[in-house]
Scaffold this motif. Sequence first.
Motif, mmCIF file in Angstrom:
data_model
loop_
_atom_site.group_PDB
_atom_site.id
_atom_site.type_symbol
_atom_site.label_atom_id
_atom_site.label_comp_id
_atom_site.label_asym_id
_atom_site.label_seq_id
_atom_site.Cartn_x
_atom_site.Cartn_y
_atom_site.Cartn_z
ATOM 1 N N MET A 82 0.820 -1.216 0.000
ATOM 2 C CA MET A 82 0.000 0.000 0.000
ATOM 3 C C MET A 82 0.850 1.260 0.000
ATOM 4 O O MET A 82 0.583 2.205 -0.752
ATOM 5 C CB MET A 82 -0.949 -0.003 1.199
ATOM 6 N N ALA A 83 1.873 1.302 0.856
ATOM 7 C CA ALA A 83 2.738 2.476 0.897
ATOM 8 C C ALA A 83 3.473 2.631 -0.424
ATOM 9 O O ALA A 83 3.675 3.745 -0.920
ATOM 10 C CB ALA A 83 3.730 2.360 2.057
ATOM 11 N N GLY A 84 3.874 1.511 -1.017
ATOM 12 C CA GLY A 84 4.556 1.559 -2.304
ATOM 13 C C GLY A 84 3.661 2.076 -3.411
ATOM 14 O O GLY A 84 4.090 2.879 -4.251
ATOM 15 N N TYR A 85 2.399 1.626 -3.422
ATOM 16 C CA TYR A 85 1.487 2.116 -4.460
ATOM 17 C C TYR A 85 1.135 3.581 -4.224
ATOM 18 O O TYR A 85 1.002 4.358 -5.183
ATOM 19 C CB TYR A 85 0.223 1.257 -4.517
ATOM 20 N N ALA A 86 1.009 3.970 -2.965
ATOM 21 C CA ALA A 86 0.798 5.388 -2.674
ATOM 22 C C ALA A 86 1.980 6.210 -3.178
ATOM 23 O O ALA A 86 1.800 7.277 -3.804
ATOM 24 C CB ALA A 86 0.606 5.598 -1.174
ATOM 25 N N ALA A 87 3.201 5.720 -2.940
ATOM 26 C CA ALA A 87 4.399 6.428 -3.425
ATOM 27 C C ALA A 87 4.415 6.483 -4.946
ATOM 28 O O ALA A 87 4.802 7.499 -5.544
ATOM 29 C CB ALA A 87 5.659 5.734 -2.908
ATOM 30 N N ALA A 88 3.995 5.405 -5.597
ATOM 31 C CA ALA A 88 4.004 5.358 -7.054
ATOM 32 C C ALA A 88 3.029 6.344 -7.682
ATOM 33 O O ALA A 88 3.268 6.872 -8.770
ATOM 34 C CB ALA A 88 3.669 3.942 -7.526
ATOM 35 N N SER A 89 1.935 6.609 -6.984
ATOM 36 C CA SER A 89 0.853 7.383 -7.591
ATOM 37 C C SER A 89 0.700 8.798 -7.033
ATOM 38 O O SER A 89 0.131 9.675 -7.706
ATOM 39 C CB SER A 89 -0.473 6.625 -7.437
ATOM 40 N N MET A 123 1.388 12.427 -6.505
ATOM 41 C CA MET A 123 2.125 13.401 -7.322
ATOM 42 C C MET A 123 2.893 12.706 -8.461
ATOM 43 O O MET A 123 3.972 13.134 -8.857
ATOM 44 C CB MET A 123 3.077 14.231 -6.467
ATOM 45 N N ARG A 124 2.329 11.616 -8.946
ATOM 46 C CA ARG A 124 2.895 10.810 -10.034
ATOM 47 C C ARG A 124 4.224 10.157 -9.670
ATOM 48 O O ARG A 124 4.995 9.764 -10.539
ATOM 49 C CB ARG A 124 3.041 11.636 -11.324
ATOM 50 N N GLY A 125 4.483 10.054 -8.370
ATOM 51 C CA GLY A 125 5.646 9.283 -7.945
ATOM 52 C C GLY A 125 6.588 10.016 -7.016
ATOM 53 O O GLY A 125 7.186 11.017 -7.403
ATOM 54 N N ILE A 126 6.717 9.505 -5.771
ATOM 55 C CA ILE A 126 7.730 10.003 -4.850
ATOM 56 C C ILE A 126 8.535 8.803 -4.355
ATOM 57 O O ILE A 126 8.146 7.656 -4.564
ATOM 58 C CB ILE A 126 7.124 10.790 -3.661
ATOM 59 N N ARG A 127 9.650 9.044 -3.731
ATOM 60 C CA ARG A 127 10.556 7.955 -3.329
ATOM 61 C C ARG A 127 10.032 7.218 -2.095
ATOM 62 O O ARG A 127 9.358 7.806 -1.249
ATOM 63 C CB ARG A 127 11.945 8.526 -3.059
ATOM 64 N N PHE A 128 10.404 5.933 -2.015
ATOM 65 C CA PHE A 128 10.039 5.190 -0.812
ATOM 66 C C PHE A 128 11.076 4.131 -0.498
ATOM 67 O O PHE A 128 11.836 3.689 -1.368
ATOM 68 C CB PHE A 128 8.630 4.603 -0.915
ATOM 69 N N GLN A 136 9.818 0.789 -8.194
ATOM 70 C CA GLN A 136 10.921 0.307 -7.364
ATOM 71 C C GLN A 136 11.188 1.230 -6.174
ATOM 72 O O GLN A 136 11.124 2.456 -6.309
ATOM 73 C CB GLN A 136 12.200 0.200 -8.210
ATOM 74 N N PRO A 137 11.527 0.655 -5.018
ATOM 75 C CA PRO A 137 11.962 1.471 -3.878
ATOM 76 C C PRO A 137 13.363 2.014 -4.138
ATOM 77 O O PRO A 137 14.019 1.631 -5.120
ATOM 78 C CB PRO A 137 11.971 0.464 -2.724
ATOM 79 N N ILE A 138 13.835 2.886 -3.261
ATOM 80 C CA ILE A 138 15.222 3.351 -3.369
ATOM 81 C C ILE A 138 16.134 2.551 -2.449
ATOM 82 O O ILE A 138 17.359 2.640 -2.552
ATOM 83 C CB ILE A 138 15.347 4.864 -3.072
ATOM 84 N N ALA A 139 15.561 1.752 -1.554
ATOM 85 C CA ALA A 139 16.333 0.890 -0.668
ATOM 86 C C ALA A 139 15.400 -0.113 -0.012
ATOM 87 O O ALA A 139 14.206 0.164 0.164
ATOM 88 C CB ALA A 139 17.060 1.704 0.407
ATOM 89 N N VAL A 140 15.950 -1.269 0.359
ATOM 90 C CA VAL A 140 15.246 -2.250 1.174
ATOM 91 C C VAL A 140 16.153 -2.557 2.362
ATOM 92 O O VAL A 140 17.279 -3.029 2.181
ATOM 93 C CB VAL A 140 14.939 -3.547 0.397
ATOM 94 N N ASP A 141 15.690 -2.257 3.566
ATOM 95 C CA ASP A 141 16.463 -2.471 4.782
ATOM 96 C C ASP A 141 15.815 -3.580 5.604
ATOM 97 O O ASP A 141 14.688 -3.420 6.090
ATOM 98 C CB ASP A 141 16.555 -1.183 5.602
ATOM 99 N N ILE A 142 16.525 -4.696 5.766
ATOM 100 C CA ILE A 142 15.980 -5.886 6.404
ATOM 101 C C ILE A 142 16.697 -6.133 7.731
ATOM 102 O O ILE A 142 17.902 -6.378 7.763
ATOM 103 C CB ILE A 142 16.145 -7.115 5.487
#
Length: 359
Positions: free
Chosen positions: A109-116, A118-123, A158-164
């Motif tokens: 959900m957060a990723g799709y919100a970021a994708a859409s 303002m037409r895309g912000i980083r996440f 795509q995200p800008i990072a994945v922290d596990i």
Amino acid sequence: MSLVNVNTLGGNYPIRIAPKMLQQIATSVPENASSVVIISNTTVMPLYGEQVQQSLQGIHKPIYTLVLPDGESFKTLETLNTIYTFLLRHKVDRKAVIIALGGGVIGDMAGYAAASYMRGIRFIQVPTTLLAQVDSSVGGKTAVNHPLGKNMIGAFYQPIAVDIDIDVLHTLPSREVSAGLAEVIKYGMIMDADFFAWCERHVEQLRALAPEIISYAIQRSCELKAYVVEQDEKESGLRAILNLGHTFGHAIETALGYGTWLHGEAVGCGMVQAAELSAQLLGFPRESVERIRALVKAIGCPTIAPDLGMDKWISLMQVDKKSEAGQIKFVLLNRIGEATISTAPIDAIEAVLARTVER
């Protein structure tokens, strides 16, 4: 720390895997970020929100936090609109960064919100379930559910990072661990027979989250997924093999109501059904079917599917995203470690369902 790099047309980014990773989240936030928005849920935020917020204090940017209800049943357009409203009310701009702190539902959900928005912000993906760490946080698939189908509304972004952080896994219920392990063993089935055999040998340690064992399982899963995503970012071909068990599994989730069975539980059961279908259509060895059934059971996932009714099973699978012109497509196995995509005749599907559905 283990590092896996993902390189796609949609973006290049690191996957960092380590204990205490939550304390290093700030190092993934770009210097030019105007603000940071943490999106989490009512289960994860009380556990890990403070650690993430403390990590971010040193970046000296406005930090906003949105806590959503927990559960697959909230992965909807209505919840997505709640995110948009929050972002707009806080005047979040295009240089902001969203941090998705949670499992696959929050990440999607957060990723799709970021994708859409303002037409895309980083996440940034900060997955807190094993399933999200090895699967949904990697590769840029974002989506929400529709009552008529799972993940039908979404985007590749795509995200800008994945922290596990592997430490967070110790707060998971055992059922969630089992669900995540279904996706781990999937990679062995479709791409790496040696990894599948390794999982068989270490299944008790995997379930116990032994640090070195679970770290390697996560790293190898991410490496295999990164390889596939780099070859086929938008699932026009090869990437579809990652959906082994998902055609059956999504039908279970949709029919029972999202969240009744965990996604990994449905996929685990669906992989057994896919193995049976592979044996029927491709001559997949019966011995291999039983190895898969045994490992799915050993990780703690169901191997018998619920009785949805034959017509319901077929109609739900026809809505699956892989289906074309009413033809149901499946990921099938030639052998453990080698997958293929194939349509299946209805009578073959019905025969498998007759053998794998509870009576």
